[in-house]
Design a protein around this motif. Structure first.
Motif, PDB file in Angstrom:
ATOM      1  N   LYS A 174     -14.869 -11.916 -14.405  1.00 40.07           N
ATOM      2  CA  LYS A 174     -15.524 -10.660 -14.791  1.00 40.07           C
ATOM      3  C   LYS A 174     -14.954  -9.518 -13.944  1.00 40.07           C
ATOM      4  O   LYS A 174     -14.740  -9.680 -12.739  1.00 40.07           O
ATOM      5  N   ALA A 175     -14.722  -8.366 -14.597  1.00 44.57           N
ATOM      6  CA  ALA A 175     -14.234  -7.203 -13.858  1.00 44.57           C
ATOM      7  C   ALA A 175     -15.358  -6.672 -12.980  1.00 44.57           C
ATOM      8  O   ALA A 175     -16.466  -6.416 -13.469  1.00 44.57           O
ATOM      9  N   VAL A 176     -15.083  -6.538 -11.672  1.00 42.91           N
ATOM     10  CA  VAL A 176     -16.121  -6.039 -10.753  1.00 42.91           C
ATOM     11  C   VAL A 176     -15.666  -4.773 -10.028  1.00 42.91           C
ATOM     12  O   VAL A 176     -16.385  -4.249  -9.191  1.00 42.91           O
ATOM     13  N   GLY A 177     -14.475  -4.296 -10.349  1.00 44.39           N
ATOM     14  CA  GLY A 177     -14.021  -3.078  -9.695  1.00 44.39           C
ATOM     15  C   GLY A 177     -12.536  -2.867  -9.894  1.00 44.39           C
ATOM     16  O   GLY A 177     -11.888  -3.580 -10.665  1.00 44.39           O
ATOM     17  N   ILE A 178     -12.019  -1.869  -9.173  1.00 48.01           N
ATOM     18  CA  ILE A 178     -10.583  -1.556  -9.284  1.00 48.01           C
ATOM     19  C   ILE A 178     -10.013  -1.296  -7.896  1.00 48.01           C
ATOM     20  O   ILE A 178     -10.753  -1.015  -6.947  1.00 48.01           O
ATOM     21  N   GLU A 179      -8.683  -1.377  -7.834  1.00 47.99           N
ATOM     22  CA  GLU A 179      -8.000  -0.980  -6.600  1.00 47.99           C
ATOM     23  C   GLU A 179      -6.935   0.043  -6.972  1.00 47.99           C
ATOM     24  O   GLU A 179      -6.167  -0.166  -7.921  1.00 47.99           O
ATOM     25  N   THR A 180      -6.904   1.159  -6.248  1.00 43.14           N
ATOM     26  CA  THR A 180      -5.925   2.202  -6.554  1.00 43.14           C
ATOM     27  C   THR A 180      -4.616   1.916  -5.824  1.00 43.14           C
ATOM     28  O   THR A 180      -4.577   1.102  -4.896  1.00 43.14           O
ATOM     29  N   ARG A 181      -3.570   2.647  -6.227  1.00 40.31           N
ATOM     30  CA  ARG A 181      -2.276   2.474  -5.562  1.00 40.31           C
ATOM     31  C   ARG A 181      -2.377   2.781  -4.074  1.00 40.31           C
ATOM     32  O   ARG A 181      -1.715   2.183  -3.247  1.00 40.31           O
ATOM     33  N   GLY A 182      -3.270   3.724  -3.724  1.00 43.97           N
ATOM     34  CA  GLY A 182      -3.449   4.094  -2.311  1.00 43.97           C
ATOM     35  C   GLY A 182      -4.298   3.098  -1.537  1.00 43.97           C
ATOM     36  O   GLY A 182      -4.560   3.293  -0.355  1.00 43.97           O
ATOM     37  N   GLY A 183      -4.786   2.049  -2.206  1.00 48.26           N
ATOM     38  CA  GLY A 183      -5.538   0.997  -1.506  1.00 48.26           C
ATOM     39  C   GLY A 183      -7.045   1.173  -1.549  1.00 48.26           C
ATOM     40  O   GLY A 183      -7.789   0.359  -1.005  1.00 48.26           O
ATOM     41  N   LYS A 184      -7.540   2.245  -2.215  1.00 43.94           N
ATOM     42  CA  LYS A 184      -8.996   2.418  -2.303  1.00 43.94           C
ATOM     43  C   LYS A 184      -9.570   1.396  -3.283  1.00 43.94           C
ATOM     44  O   LYS A 184      -8.995   1.162  -4.350  1.00 43.94           O
ATOM     45  N   ARG A 185     -10.707   0.799  -2.891  1.00 42.03           N
ATOM     46  CA  ARG A 185     -11.342  -0.198  -3.757  1.00 42.03           C
ATOM     47  C   ARG A 185     -12.704   0.321  -4.185  1.00 42.03           C
ATOM     48  O   ARG A 185     -13.506   0.730  -3.347  1.00 42.03           O
ATOM     49  N   ILE A 186     -12.941   0.320  -5.480  1.00 39.26           N
ATOM     50  CA  ILE A 186     -14.219   0.819  -6.000  1.00 39.26           C
ATOM     51  C   ILE A 186     -14.917  -0.308  -6.747  1.00 39.26           C
ATOM     52  O   ILE A 186     -14.323  -0.928  -7.638  1.00 39.26           O
ATOM     53  N   TRP A 187     -16.157  -0.562  -6.367  1.00 35.23           N
ATOM     54  CA  TRP A 187     -16.938  -1.590  -7.052  1.00 35.23           C
ATOM     55  C   TRP A 187     -17.666  -0.937  -8.219  1.00 35.23           C
ATOM     56  O   TRP A 187     -18.140   0.195  -8.122  1.00 35.23           O
ATOM     57  N   ALA A 188     -17.768  -1.625  -9.343  1.00 34.26           N
ATOM     58  CA  ALA A 188     -18.475  -1.065 -10.500  1.00 34.26           C
ATOM     59  C   ALA A 188     -19.085  -2.185 -11.326  1.00 34.26           C
ATOM     60  O   ALA A 188     -18.520  -3.273 -11.430  1.00 34.26           O
TER      61      ALA A 188
END
Ligand SMILES: Cc1cc2nc3c(=O)[nH]c(=O)nc-3n(C[C@H](O)[C@H](O)[C@H](O)COP(=O)(O)OP(=O)(O)OC[C@H]3O[C@@H](n4cnc5c(N)ncnc54)[C@H](O)[C@@H]3O)c2cc1C
Length: 291
Positions: free
Chosen positions: A259-273
């Protein structure tokens, strides 16, 4: 039951995974699709964040400047504007009709030796083509009867009529070839859409329908240029409490037990959703962001 949360400021820890931010929904991409989805969700009380890799919103519906001139990158006009059709329904649902001012637009297709104007009269195009190509008059009449029937049959979907079944895998080129032969006439019938694909790659059903809906609903252009459309969606998204970040490319959709629980940006930021919406192309989403 999911792993417990620990919160420190905006930072969230889920199990042994650290996230920098937490949202109900993260939307990857600020194209018209992503912005529309995000604005609907924000209006309905969700905490939403949109991440866009470009410096401006809009995707294919953006404008850019070069040497003092402003160019539209893709979208040229909207069928129906805010008078009718799907776009009108979106503007109305988001209560943003006042955000964009449209002007009706007419087109002239110019070839070296002839030209053809657009019209709001559905009968105009076949009649004008018959005048211009009298030796093809019968084929033009039959072609436009078929186009009209395709348009009517689309309204009956999901019931698939024999006509739609015949053309569902065919290109607009194959449809046109069944009725007319003159190369210049074919170029005129399809001139509007050469900027996307050659007509052998355009869906017969899609483009037949557009030959009817465009004169029926008309072409509209936003005052201030095409960029005015996504800019208005961003204003509305923010008004409903949504966030947006530009120049932020998403590198990865984080999965947990499938299950998708978030994303990671190219800059390394991780966001939970709670949920991740991808407005990126399907191929990019499934092969690059998930794969
Ligand atoms: C040349 C051309 C002319 C057109 N003319 C018209 C027209 O006149 N009228 C009309 O109604 N339609 C027109 N269309 C169709 C219309 O542009 C599209 O249907 C519509 O804009 C698609 O919107 P979208 O949100 O689905 O995708 P897109 O516009 O492709 O938006 C996707 C967004 O996601 C972003 N993105 C992708 N991957 C990432 C990532 N990893 N991280 C962060 N961001 C990411 C992209 O930068 C982009 O902003 C035209 C299309 C083209 C190509």
């Amino acid at each position: 039951m999911g792993a417990p949360f620990l919160r420190r400021g905006a930072e969230v820890t889920k199990g042994n995974k650290r996230f920098d931010e937490e949202y109900d929904i993260v939307v990857i991409g600020a194209g018209i699709g992503g912005l529309t989805c995000a604005a609907y969700l924000a209006k309905n009380g969700k905490k939403v964040k949109v991440l866009e890799q470009h410096y401006a919103p809009g995707g294919c519906c953006t404008s850019f400047s070069r040497k003092g001139f402003r160019f539209d990158a893709g979208v040229l006009h909207l069928t129906g504007g805010k008078e009718s059709g799907a776009f009108q329904r979106v503007l109305s649902a988001l209560e943003m009709e006042g955000e964009i001012e449209f002007k009706e637009q007419f087109q002239r297709i110019v070839f070296p030796d002839l030209s053809l104007d657009s019209s709001r009269d559905v009968e105009y195009l076949p009649e004008r083509l018959k005048e211009m190509f009298p030796h093809e008059a019968e084929g033009i009449a039959r072609l436009f009867v078929t186009i009209g029937s395709i348009y009517e049959d689309i309204k009956k979907l999901p019931t698939l009529s024999p006509l739609l079944a015949e053309y569902k895998e065919k290109s607009f080129q194959e449809l046109v070839d069944n009725y007319i032969g003159d190369t210049k006439l074919k170029a005129l019938v399809t001139a509007n859409w050469h900027l996307w694909h050659p007509m052998w790659r355009n869906s017969a059903i899609d483009y037949a329908a557009m030959l009817i809906t465009e004169p029926l609903r008309g072409y509209y252009y936003p005052m201030g240029g095409i960029q005015a459309i996504p800019d208005a969606f961003v204003r509305v998204l923010k008004r409903y409490g949504g966030d947006i970040e530009f120049k932020t490319s998403v590198d990865k959709i984080i999965l947990e037990e499938g299950k998708a629980v978030g994303i990671e940006t190219r800059g390394g930021k991780r966001i939970w959703a709670e949920q991740v919406v991808s407005n990126a192309a399907a191929r990019c989403t499934f092969f690059n962001l998930i794969g």
